[in-house]
Design an enzyme around this catalytic site. Structure first.
Site, PDB file in Angstrom:
ATOM      1  CB  SER A 166       2.868  -2.632   5.651  1.00  0.00           C
ATOM      2  OG  SER A 166       3.606  -2.697   6.841  1.00  0.00           O
ATOM      3  CE1 TYR A 180      11.027  -4.527   3.819  1.00  0.00           C
ATOM      4  CE2 TYR A 180      10.583  -6.302   5.364  1.00  0.00           C
ATOM      5  CZ  TYR A 180      10.272  -5.608   4.200  1.00  0.00           C
ATOM      6  OH  TYR A 180       9.201  -6.021   3.432  1.00  0.00           O
ATOM      7  CE  LYS A 184       8.101  -2.589   3.773  1.00  0.00           C
ATOM      8  NZ  LYS A 184       7.479  -1.930   2.620  1.00  0.00           N
TER       9      LYS A 184
END
Ligand code: NAP
Length: 280
Positions: A166, A180, A184
């Site tokens: 992660s 992004y 995550k």
């Protein structure tokens, strides 16, 4: 090179052609594990160097690792978003080694490196496809084999492992990183969801720190200025120039140890690479 034992753990690592993924693969092999490594780059063109470092990497490339560990390492060159990819990758683990003990999802991209107002939705879809949906597909193929390995484990009677690489971005927003960060963040919840659904698996999301890879080079690039703002970009330029980035080998070995032996107390959690509860 002594061939690995037929009872040594079998681990899938995605995003294995460079950076953190390559370091995870190397560390796993040094621990005598058997590994299915996967990424898009053909083995013939694979090099350990990343575009980020000032000096060539001293770590072996994936092609070199395949030569050094012919009995323990298989490489599957495929785009992880290809709908056949998960079947090919898990299928290779079973046909080559006959079992699967751990899945490490490390493949990831930062792009679109753009503010929300500027990023085409197709770029968001690609970002989620690589960072998140590919992992769901892999889990769907892998879980039956991970359950079997856990219930018949002759290794240590422990659960099988799902480790997801992660990012701090999952919990801290940065201008220009919205897709992004959202992917995550959702990945952390995927890990937590596996933890409540699959009692035979230990499922952990790990934050690798700020690591000297191609992804960091992208963050420092001139391209990032508009999306991140110059002050935001300079923070990462400063970390690089002061030599404060981690070498991929540092979180890479922490992840490898976790993929081989994950403490049950971390099941479902998001932890730092240097969390004191991680195996030493
Ligand atoms: P990297 O050097 O850019 O490596 C990314 C890896 O993902 C490469 O092996 C790449 O291989 C693979 N990949 C990308 N798109 C793919 C696709 N469509 N299909 C298959 N493989 C694909 O980045 P990294 O820094 O090592 O990143 C690894 C993980 O760490 C990522 O999940 C990233 O989000 C996370 N992370 C990194 C940092 C950092 O500071 N570097 C910080 C926090 C989190 P090919 O190009 O050969 O396909």
């Amino acid at each position: 090179m002594t061939p690995p034992s037929t009872t040594s753990a079998v681990v899938i690592v995605t995003g294995a052609s460079r950076g953190i993924g390559l370091a995870i693969v190397h560390a796993l092999l040094q621990h005598n594990a058997r590994v299915i490594a996967t990424a898009r780059t053909p083995l013939s063109t694979n090099s350990a160097e990343t575009s980020s470092t000032t000096e060539p990497s001293s770590s072996p490339s994936l092609a070199e690792l395949v030569k050094t560990y012919p009995d323990a390492l298989r490489y599957v060159a495929v785009d992880v978003t290809d709908e056949r990819a998960a079947g090919m990758i898990v299928g290779e683990a079973i046909s080559a080694f006959g079992r699967l003990d751990a899945l490490v999802h490390n493949a990831g991209i930062l792009d679109p490196l753009a503010r929300i107002v500027d990023a085409p939705i197709t770029d968001w879809v690609r970002c989620f496809d690589i960072n998140l949906f590919s992992c769901v597909r892999l889990l769907q193929e892998a879980i039956p084999h991970l359950r079997t390995a856990a219930s018949s484990s002759s290794l240590s009677g422990t659960s099988s492992r799902f480790i997801l690489i992660s990012s701090g971005a999952a919990v801290r927003p940065t201008s220009g990183w919205s897709a992004y960060s959202a992917a995550k963040s959702a990945s952390n919840m995927l890990v937590a969801s596996v933890a409540v659904e699959e009692p035979l698996l230990t499922s952990i999301a790990i934050r690798p720190g700020v690591v000297d890879t191609a992804m960091q080079a992208r963050i420092r690039s001139e391209d990032a200025k508009e999306a991140m703002g110059e002050e935001g970009r300079q923070r990462f330029v400063g970390l690089f120039e002061r030599g404060e980035l981690l070498k991929p080998e540092t979180p890479g070995s922490a992840v490898a140890r976790l993929a081989l032996s994950a403490p049950r107390e971390l099941n479902g959690l998001f932890v730092n690479w240097d969390d004191e509860r991680l195996p030493k």
